[in-house]
Scaffold this active site. Structure first.
Site: not given
Length: 322
Positions: A13, A267
Site C-alpha cells: 500500500c 496502512h
C-alpha cells in the site's frame, strides 16, 4: 484518463500510494515520457522504464485497477524489499534516487531535480565573535516537526514550518569549535530558504522514536491549508531569495499520503487532486473513489484516536505553473 487503482501485492500500500502521487503529477509524467528506452536486457531492472510501462498500462483504460508486479520486481532487484511495511518518507526518497540514477539523459535528471529539489543555506554563527560558516544544500522533503523542543504540540502546518526554520542556539554539549575564538563557543544555527521546487514535499514527523526503541505515532490534529503562501509563513531573514523567486512561492495542495493504524501495523492511502479535472480522489490500492475536501480534512489527525488516518506526506504544487 480515468483514475485507475493499483492492486496490493501484499503490504504494497505504501508503494502504491507513492506511485499514484508520482503518476498523477503531469509535470512528472512529462519527464517520464521522454526517457530513452534502455536495451532489452536492461529494461527489466530500469525503474523509470518500468514506471513508464505501468503508466501506459494504467492509461490504456481497460480496467479499474492494474497490478504493479513488474515494477515491484524491478525495485526488488535494487534492494527495495517487497512484502514488508515501509515508511512512506523513506520509500519516497529511495524511489526518487533510483529514478534519478537511472534516467540516463542529463537534461531529464536536471528537470527531475528542478521539479522536486528544495535548496537551503545552513548558517552557523559564533555568538562570541563575528565568525560564521555558510553552506548550501539540497533537500527532497522538509521534515517538519509536529512537537516543539518541549514536546508541546504544534498547532498548524504553518507553525511547523516556522518552527523548522527557527534559529536554534547550540549550547552546552552542542557547542561548536570557533576558529576565531580558538575554543568551543555557543553558536546560532539557522536555515534559510534559497529556492523552492514546483512540487514541494513536506514530511510530517509523526513517528517518534522512544528511548525504549519503540516507535509510536503522534496522531494529534495538525490542520494544513489548501493554499499555502510561504512568503506569509516565513520571515524576511529566513529567506535568501529575490522577489521574483519569492513570487513563485504560492502553492496549492496537490496530494496527501495518509497513514492509518499504529506504527508497527498500518496502512497507507493517497488523496490526490486530479490536475486535469481539479477533483479530489482517494487511491486506496485497487479502490479509487472521488472525495470532497472535507474528506481530505479528515486526515488532519485526532488526538484521542491513535489508530485514525493522519496525513504523513503533503505534496504542494506551485500555483502559477498549473
Amino acid at each position: 484518463a480515468e483514475a485507475v487503482g493499483l492492486y496490493n501485492l501484499g503490504q504494497s500500500c505504501c508503494l502504491n500510494s507513492l506511485l499514484q502521487v508520482f503518476l498523477m503529477n503531469i509535470c512528472f509524467t512529462r519527464i517520464l515520457r521522454r526517457i530513452t528506452v534502455p536495451s532489452p536486457a536492461q529494461r527489466r531492472s530500469n525503474v523509470p522504464y518500468q514506471m513508464l510501462l505501468l503508466l501506459e498500462k494504467m492509461q490504456c483504460g481497460k480496467s479499474k485497477a492494474v497490478g504493479p508486479t513488474d515494477l515491484a520486481c524491478c525495485l526488488s532487484e535494487h534492494r527495495v524489499k517487497l512484502f514488508v511495511q515501509h515508511d512512506a518518507a523513506q520509500l519516497f526518497l529511495t524511489l526518487w534516487n533510483l529514478l534519478k540514477k537511472q534516467m540516463k539523459r542529463p537534461e531529464l535528471v536536471e528537470e527531475l531535480s528542478d521539479l522536486y529539489t528544495i535548496c537551503v543555506q545552513e548558517h552557523l554563527a559564533c555568538q562570541k565573535c563575528s565568525f560564521e560558516v555558510k553552506s548550501n544544500s539540497t533537500m527532497l522533503t522538509l521534515p517538519l516537526p509536529v512537537l516543539d523542543a518541549n514536546s508541546h504540540r504544534l498547532k498548524t502546518l504553518e507553525d511547523s514550518l516556522q518552527y523548522f526554520f527557527h534559529p536554534e542556539e547550540l549550547t552546552g554539549q552542542n557547542m561548536c569549535f570557533c576558529q576565531q575564538c580558538g575554543r568551543k563557543t555557543t553558536f546560532l544555527q539557522s536555515m534559510k530558504l534559497v529556492h523552492l521546487p514546483q512540487t514541494l514535499t513536506l514530511h510530517l514527523k509523526r513517528f517518534c522514536f522512544e528511548r525504549s526503541s519503540r516507535t509510536h505515532k503522534l496522531s494529534h490534529s495538525l490542520p494544513f491549508p489548501q493554499e499555502l503562501d510561504l512568503r506569509e509563513v516565513l520571515t524576511e531573514d529566513q529567506c535568501l531569495a529575490d522577489d521574483s523567486e519569492k513570487d513563485t512561492w504560492q502553492y496549492e495542495l496537490f496530494a496527501v499520503v495518509a497513514h492509518s493504524g499504529s506504527s508497527s501495523c498500518g496502512h497507507y492511502c493517497a488523496y490526490i487532486r486530479s490536475l486535469t479535472e481539479c477533483k479530489w480522489y482517494c487511491f486506496n490500492d485497487s479502490e479509487v473513489c472521488q472525495v470532497s475536501w472535507d474528506d481530505v480534512k479528515c486526515t488532519y489527525g485526532h488526538s484521542n484516536l491513535n489508530w485514525t488516518e493522519t496525513a504523513y506526506l503533503l505534496f504542494y504544487m506551485k500555483k502559477h505553473l498549473q
